[in-house]
Design a protein around this motif. Structure first.
Motif, PDB file in Angstrom:
ATOM      1  N   LEU A   1      16.868  23.307  -4.821  1.00  0.00           N
ATOM      2  CA  LEU A   1      17.370  22.565  -5.968  1.00  0.00           C
ATOM      3  C   LEU A   1      16.419  22.859  -7.115  1.00  0.00           C
ATOM      4  O   LEU A   1      15.198  22.810  -6.929  1.00  0.00           O
ATOM      5  CB  LEU A   1      17.378  21.055  -5.666  1.00  0.00           C
ATOM      6  N   THR A   2      16.949  23.176  -8.292  1.00  0.00           N
ATOM      7  CA  THR A   2      16.080  23.388  -9.445  1.00  0.00           C
ATOM      8  C   THR A   2      16.194  22.209 -10.393  1.00  0.00           C
ATOM      9  O   THR A   2      17.267  21.648 -10.596  1.00  0.00           O
ATOM     10  CB  THR A   2      16.409  24.683 -10.214  1.00  0.00           C
ATOM     11  N   ASP A   3      15.056  21.853 -10.978  1.00  0.00           N
ATOM     12  CA  ASP A   3      14.994  20.802 -11.972  1.00  0.00           C
ATOM     13  C   ASP A   3      15.748  21.244 -13.225  1.00  0.00           C
ATOM     14  O   ASP A   3      15.965  22.445 -13.437  1.00  0.00           O
ATOM     15  CB  ASP A   3      13.526  20.512 -12.282  1.00  0.00           C
ATOM     16  N   GLU A   4      16.123  20.290 -14.052  1.00  0.00           N
ATOM     17  CA  GLU A   4      16.941  20.621 -15.225  1.00  0.00           C
ATOM     18  C   GLU A   4      16.243  21.549 -16.209  1.00  0.00           C
ATOM     19  O   GLU A   4      16.892  22.258 -16.969  1.00  0.00           O
ATOM     20  CB  GLU A   4      17.425  19.364 -15.936  1.00  0.00           C
ATOM     21  N   ASN A   5      14.910  21.585 -16.198  1.00  0.00           N
ATOM     22  CA  ASN A   5      14.170  22.439 -17.129  1.00  0.00           C
ATOM     23  C   ASN A   5      13.700  23.747 -16.497  1.00  0.00           C
ATOM     24  O   ASN A   5      12.923  24.470 -17.107  1.00  0.00           O
ATOM     25  CB  ASN A   5      12.957  21.675 -17.677  1.00  0.00           C
ATOM     26  N   PHE A   6      14.195  24.038 -15.307  1.00  0.00           N
ATOM     27  CA  PHE A   6      13.759  25.260 -14.631  1.00  0.00           C
ATOM     28  C   PHE A   6      14.279  26.488 -15.375  1.00  0.00           C
ATOM     29  O   PHE A   6      15.431  26.528 -15.817  1.00  0.00           O
ATOM     30  CB  PHE A   6      14.244  25.272 -13.176  1.00  0.00           C
ATOM     31  N   ASN A   7      13.447  27.491 -15.509  1.00  0.00           N
ATOM     32  CA  ASN A   7      13.767  28.706 -16.260  1.00  0.00           C
ATOM     33  C   ASN A   7      14.987  29.422 -15.659  1.00  0.00           C
ATOM     34  O   ASN A   7      14.948  29.883 -14.516  1.00  0.00           O
ATOM     35  CB  ASN A   7      12.542  29.623 -16.252  1.00  0.00           C
ATOM     36  N   GLY A   8      16.040  29.528 -16.453  1.00  0.00           N
ATOM     37  CA  GLY A   8      17.277  30.167 -16.011  1.00  0.00           C
ATOM     38  C   GLY A   8      17.110  31.639 -15.681  1.00  0.00           C
ATOM     39  O   GLY A   8      17.788  32.157 -14.792  1.00  0.00           O
ATOM     40  N   ALA A   9      16.207  32.331 -16.370  1.00  0.00           N
ATOM     41  CA  ALA A   9      15.985  33.753 -16.086  1.00  0.00           C
ATOM     42  C   ALA A   9      15.384  33.929 -14.685  1.00  0.00           C
ATOM     43  O   ALA A   9      15.738  34.867 -13.970  1.00  0.00           O
ATOM     44  CB  ALA A   9      15.069  34.367 -17.142  1.00  0.00           C
ATOM     45  N   ILE A  10      14.507  33.024 -14.298  1.00  0.00           N
ATOM     46  CA  ILE A  10      13.933  33.084 -12.952  1.00  0.00           C
ATOM     47  C   ILE A  10      15.023  32.816 -11.917  1.00  0.00           C
ATOM     48  O   ILE A  10      15.124  33.519 -10.907  1.00  0.00           O
ATOM     49  CB  ILE A  10      12.777  32.073 -12.798  1.00  0.00           C
ATOM     50  N   LEU A  11      15.842  31.830 -12.187  1.00  0.00           N
ATOM     51  CA  LEU A  11      16.927  31.501 -11.259  1.00  0.00           C
ATOM     52  C   LEU A  11      17.899  32.674 -11.115  1.00  0.00           C
ATOM     53  O   LEU A  11      18.232  33.086 -10.006  1.00  0.00           O
ATOM     54  CB  LEU A  11      17.656  30.241 -11.730  1.00  0.00           C
ATOM     55  N   ARG A  12      18.327  33.248 -12.238  1.00  0.00           N
ATOM     56  CA  ARG A  12      19.257  34.382 -12.191  1.00  0.00           C
ATOM     57  C   ARG A  12      18.632  35.586 -11.494  1.00  0.00           C
ATOM     58  O   ARG A  12      19.281  36.268 -10.704  1.00  0.00           O
ATOM     59  CB  ARG A  12      19.718  34.751 -13.601  1.00  0.00           C
ATOM     60  N   GLY A  13      17.364  35.854 -11.768  1.00  0.00           N
ATOM     61  CA  GLY A  13      16.682  36.972 -11.123  1.00  0.00           C
ATOM     62  C   GLY A  13      16.547  36.780  -9.625  1.00  0.00           C
ATOM     63  O   GLY A  13      16.708  37.722  -8.847  1.00  0.00           O
ATOM     64  N   SER A  14      16.283  35.551  -9.216  1.00  0.00           N
ATOM     65  CA  SER A  14      16.165  35.256  -7.783  1.00  0.00           C
ATOM     66  C   SER A  14      17.508  35.414  -7.075  1.00  0.00           C
ATOM     67  O   SER A  14      17.580  35.980  -5.981  1.00  0.00           O
ATOM     68  CB  SER A  14      15.621  33.838  -7.578  1.00  0.00           C
ATOM     69  N   ILE A  15      18.557  34.949  -7.713  1.00  0.00           N
ATOM     70  CA  ILE A  15      19.900  35.100  -7.134  1.00  0.00           C
ATOM     71  C   ILE A  15      20.300  36.574  -7.114  1.00  0.00           C
ATOM     72  O   ILE A  15      20.942  37.033  -6.164  1.00  0.00           O
ATOM     73  CB  ILE A  15      20.927  34.243  -7.901  1.00  0.00           C
ATOM     74  N   GLY A  16      19.898  37.320  -8.123  1.00  0.00           N
ATOM     75  CA  GLY A  16      20.182  38.756  -8.152  1.00  0.00           C
ATOM     76  C   GLY A  16      19.532  39.483  -6.990  1.00  0.00           C
ATOM     77  O   GLY A  16      20.120  40.400  -6.412  1.00  0.00           O
ATOM     78  N   ARG A  17      18.333  39.077  -6.637  1.00  0.00           N
ATOM     79  CA  ARG A  17      17.630  39.702  -5.513  1.00  0.00           C
ATOM     80  C   ARG A  17      18.125  39.194  -4.166  1.00  0.00           C
ATOM     81  O   ARG A  17      18.113  39.918  -3.186  1.00  0.00           O
ATOM     82  CB  ARG A  17      16.132  39.422  -5.606  1.00  0.00           C
ATOM     83  N   LEU A  18      18.486  37.911  -4.134  1.00  0.00           N
ATOM     84  CA  LEU A  18      18.908  37.271  -2.885  1.00  0.00           C
ATOM     85  C   LEU A  18      20.257  36.593  -3.112  1.00  0.00           C
ATOM     86  O   LEU A  18      20.331  35.374  -3.260  1.00  0.00           O
ATOM     87  CB  LEU A  18      17.862  36.238  -2.433  1.00  0.00           C
ATOM     88  N   PRO A  19      21.341  37.373  -3.152  1.00  0.00           N
ATOM     89  CA  PRO A  19      22.655  36.806  -3.486  1.00  0.00           C
ATOM     90  C   PRO A  19      23.105  35.681  -2.554  1.00  0.00           C
ATOM     91  O   PRO A  19      23.904  34.836  -2.942  1.00  0.00           O
ATOM     92  CB  PRO A  19      23.606  37.996  -3.387  1.00  0.00           C
TER      93      PRO A  19
END
Length: 101
Positions: free
Chosen positions: A4-22
């Motif tokens: 779960l990510t907090d509301e202020n969590f960096n979206g670029a980090i989230l997108r990059g992580s999902i890109g690596r681990l779909p």
């Protein structure tokens, strides 16, 4: 691993992580109706859903995390991601954390 990510969590980090681990099982507090919720509510939801919370700011959440633990309540975990760290390095570190857990 469920995150779960907090509301202020960096979206670029989230997108990059999902890109690596779909297959990554991650939701944002915004996605589950917890936007602007207080820390105890977010921690309770994360515990009920067995999700580890990813955050940048630990100013208040640390106190509530320790309170949950001292009361014997479930606490899947909280991971502080330093907001000023290079995004690529954070994605690398999160990938390693997830794959090794």
């Amino acid at each position: 691993m469920r995150l779960l990510t907090d509301e202020n969590f960096n979206g670029a980090i989230l997108r990059g992580s999902i890109g690596r681990l779909p297959e990554l099982d991650v939701v944002r507090v915004q996605d589950v109706g917890l936007i602007h919720a207080d820390d105890p509510t977010i921690l309770d939801w994360a515990a009920n859903e067995e999700r580890i919370l990813l955050i940048h700011d630990v100013a208040t959440i640390t106190l509530y995390t320790y309170e949950r633990i001292s009361r014997g309540l479930p606490m899947p975990g909280v991971v502080e991601v330093i907001a000023t760290a290079p995004i690529g390095q954070v994605i690398d570190d999160l990938e390693l954390f997830i794959l090794c857990s």
